[in-house]
Scaffold this active site. Sequence first.
Site, PDB file in Angstrom:
ATOM      1  N   LEU A   9      27.277  27.697  55.980  1.00  0.00           N
ATOM      2  CA  LEU A   9      26.169  28.642  55.889  1.00  0.00           C
ATOM      3  C   LEU A   9      26.380  29.561  54.692  1.00  0.00           C
ATOM      4  O   LEU A   9      27.351  30.324  54.645  1.00  0.00           O
ATOM      5  CB  LEU A   9      26.066  29.457  57.181  1.00  0.00           C
ATOM      6  CG  LEU A   9      26.020  28.646  58.485  1.00  0.00           C
ATOM      7  CD1 LEU A   9      25.842  29.574  59.674  1.00  0.00           C
ATOM      8  CD2 LEU A   9      24.920  27.598  58.431  1.00  0.00           C
ATOM      9  N   ALA A  10      25.458  29.487  53.727  1.00  0.00           N
ATOM     10  CA  ALA A  10      25.628  30.252  52.483  1.00  0.00           C
ATOM     11  C   ALA A  10      24.304  30.761  51.942  1.00  0.00           C
ATOM     12  O   ALA A  10      24.112  30.868  50.730  1.00  0.00           O
ATOM     13  CB  ALA A  10      26.326  29.380  51.426  1.00  0.00           C
ATOM     14  N   ARG A  16      25.387  44.284  51.595  1.00  0.00           N
ATOM     15  CA  ARG A  16      26.476  45.264  51.662  1.00  0.00           C
ATOM     16  C   ARG A  16      27.442  45.159  50.493  1.00  0.00           C
ATOM     17  O   ARG A  16      28.233  46.075  50.245  1.00  0.00           O
ATOM     18  CB  ARG A  16      27.231  45.118  52.988  1.00  0.00           C
ATOM     19  CG  ARG A  16      26.525  45.801  54.156  1.00  0.00           C
ATOM     20  CD  ARG A  16      27.366  45.713  55.408  1.00  0.00           C
ATOM     21  NE  ARG A  16      27.266  44.409  56.042  1.00  0.00           N
ATOM     22  CZ  ARG A  16      28.031  44.026  57.072  1.00  0.00           C
ATOM     23  NH1 ARG A  16      28.944  44.846  57.556  1.00  0.00           N
ATOM     24  NH2 ARG A  16      27.862  42.834  57.605  1.00  0.00           N
ATOM     25  N   LYS A  23      26.604  36.936  47.554  1.00  0.00           N
ATOM     26  CA  LYS A  23      27.867  37.203  48.237  1.00  0.00           C
ATOM     27  C   LYS A  23      28.877  36.063  48.135  1.00  0.00           C
ATOM     28  O   LYS A  23      30.041  36.282  47.782  1.00  0.00           O
ATOM     29  CB  LYS A  23      27.612  37.534  49.713  1.00  0.00           C
ATOM     30  CG  LYS A  23      28.883  37.867  50.470  1.00  0.00           C
ATOM     31  CD  LYS A  23      28.622  38.399  51.858  1.00  0.00           C
ATOM     32  CE  LYS A  23      28.100  37.379  52.809  1.00  0.00           C
ATOM     33  NZ  LYS A  23      28.106  37.864  54.209  1.00  0.00           N
ATOM     34  N   ASP A 103      31.428  32.749  53.519  1.00  0.00           N
ATOM     35  CA  ASP A 103      32.100  33.996  53.135  1.00  0.00           C
ATOM     36  C   ASP A 103      33.445  34.165  53.839  1.00  0.00           C
ATOM     37  O   ASP A 103      33.919  35.281  54.045  1.00  0.00           O
ATOM     38  CB  ASP A 103      31.198  35.195  53.424  1.00  0.00           C
ATOM     39  CG  ASP A 103      30.868  35.355  54.899  1.00  0.00           C
ATOM     40  OD1 ASP A 103      31.296  34.492  55.698  1.00  0.00           O
ATOM     41  OD2 ASP A 103      30.199  36.346  55.257  1.00  0.00           O
ATOM     42  N   ASN A 386      39.309  35.628   6.606  1.00  0.00           N
ATOM     43  CA  ASN A 386      38.498  34.467   6.987  1.00  0.00           C
ATOM     44  C   ASN A 386      37.007  34.737   7.036  1.00  0.00           C
ATOM     45  O   ASN A 386      36.221  33.814   7.217  1.00  0.00           O
ATOM     46  CB  ASN A 386      38.959  33.957   8.359  1.00  0.00           C
ATOM     47  CG  ASN A 386      38.855  35.022   9.440  1.00  0.00           C
ATOM     48  OD1 ASN A 386      38.992  36.213   9.172  1.00  0.00           O
ATOM     49  ND2 ASN A 386      38.628  34.601  10.666  1.00  0.00           N
ATOM     50  N   ARG A 440      49.129  40.303  -8.303  1.00  0.00           N
ATOM     51  CA  ARG A 440      49.150  41.755  -8.143  1.00  0.00           C
ATOM     52  C   ARG A 440      49.258  42.371  -9.530  1.00  0.00           C
ATOM     53  O   ARG A 440      49.826  41.778 -10.457  1.00  0.00           O
ATOM     54  CB  ARG A 440      50.324  42.196  -7.264  1.00  0.00           C
ATOM     55  CG  ARG A 440      51.699  41.794  -7.792  1.00  0.00           C
ATOM     56  CD  ARG A 440      52.772  41.968  -6.747  1.00  0.00           C
ATOM     57  NE  ARG A 440      54.098  41.643  -7.290  1.00  0.00           N
ATOM     58  CZ  ARG A 440      55.144  41.304  -6.587  1.00  0.00           C
ATOM     59  NH1 ARG A 440      55.029  41.185  -5.271  1.00  0.00           N
ATOM     60  NH2 ARG A 440      56.307  41.065  -7.147  1.00  0.00           N
TER      61      ARG A 440
END
Length: 459
Positions: A9-10, A16, A23, A103, A386, A440
């Site tokens: 059962l879902a 709540r 849920k 649940d 990058n 550099r």
Amino acid sequence: MSTRYAIILAAGQGTRMKSKLYKVLHPVCGKPMLRHVLDQIGKIDFTKKMVIVGHGSESVKACVETDAVCIFQKEQLGTAHAVLQARGELAGLAGTTVVLCGDTPLVRAETIKKLIDFQEKEHAAAAVLTAHAGDPAGYGRIVRDASGNLSRIVEDKDASEVEKAIDEINTGIYSFDNQLLFQFLEQVGNANAQGEYYLPDVLALLIQADEKVVACTTQHFEETAGVNDRAQLAAAEKTMRQRINHEHMMRGVTLTDPDHTYIDADCLIGQDTVIQPGTIISGKTEIGAGCLIGPNARLSNCQIGNESIVEQSVIEDSEIGHAVQIGPFAHIRPESIIHDQAKIGNFVEVKKSEIGAGSKASHLTYLGDAVLGCDVNMGCGTITVNYDGKNKYQTHIGDGAFIGCNANLVAPVSIGKGAFVAAGSTITESVNDDALAIARSRQTNKEKYAQKLNYRVNQ
């Protein structure tokens, strides 16, 4: 062997939980509650598996995948009404049907099978799984007759003060003779405080019809506890975590402080690996044997080879080889591959890069969209540049190259095998094998000039 069916059962929304997430989809140790239940019934030989869905049906179906048939319940009118939705699949079939709730993530296959076996052994029309709860508030109470047999189940909101004092509760898990289940479901009414069709009323109807109904008691109440709010979710998470950690320790993994180690349900860890406190291992992470993980590491959906060390670092969606050293304070971002015996040291970030065997970036380095060969040395403060503001480009570095400190490698660029990049260089052109690259400006010293700048304090 009897033909067996399972109904989960879902369909409830779970108000709540106070969440936009339905849920049964709230995760416990990295896996939705419903998924935990499905995985457990997957260990039992069921002919058919069905999930009753309602609120958030598309999301719930995505969680179920192909492991069960999803049946839509348009209106949520109670548990008996929910089970009745499966009549098109099951009505008239001989066999045993188990009804569970989506649940209850802590329920185990062993407990479900125990209930089925008990019902079938007793040749009962139905069996209900019961448990003794320290605080039974909110649960249906098990009312027994003078002989100790099940008399009825009364819902919490319909219970008298005497009945509310009963601590044996209905877990909401049942095993039925399938044909009798659907025969009596049609007779269930809704004359109760909620105006709903309760599945336990089927048991009362069976008893009235002189059918045998039995109670199977489990000693593990926490296994059957439902999750209806965030506090119960946290309690389930804690219990599941303790179970997972215990299983790893029994398989030869050392957890130096299990109470402060967080491992998701689908993670695999090899023997003689040591997990130190504060570590979070989530998703489908796999860790090899003889590793040292932590303290305070976070690993998500990654693979780590044998004898590797991950100290106070974050690794996401990446592959780590054998005998690799990572950290402290390194960040391995998604789609990275770190090969055997490489070292990614403190404050090094790796993103979508491949680091060859034996290569080292010991500290303060960013490697993004880079491919490093074997035995490459990345100096402190080195950056693969990058991103140009629109596009990402790759940097390729050959085997045995040496990149000096504070170098900028502006992608797309290639550094050849055995090449040497001088410290402080900004490289914008490719470097050939065994070449020295210096980029550099020449240093100029102007004597006594600092006095003219007048920057000194308290002169």
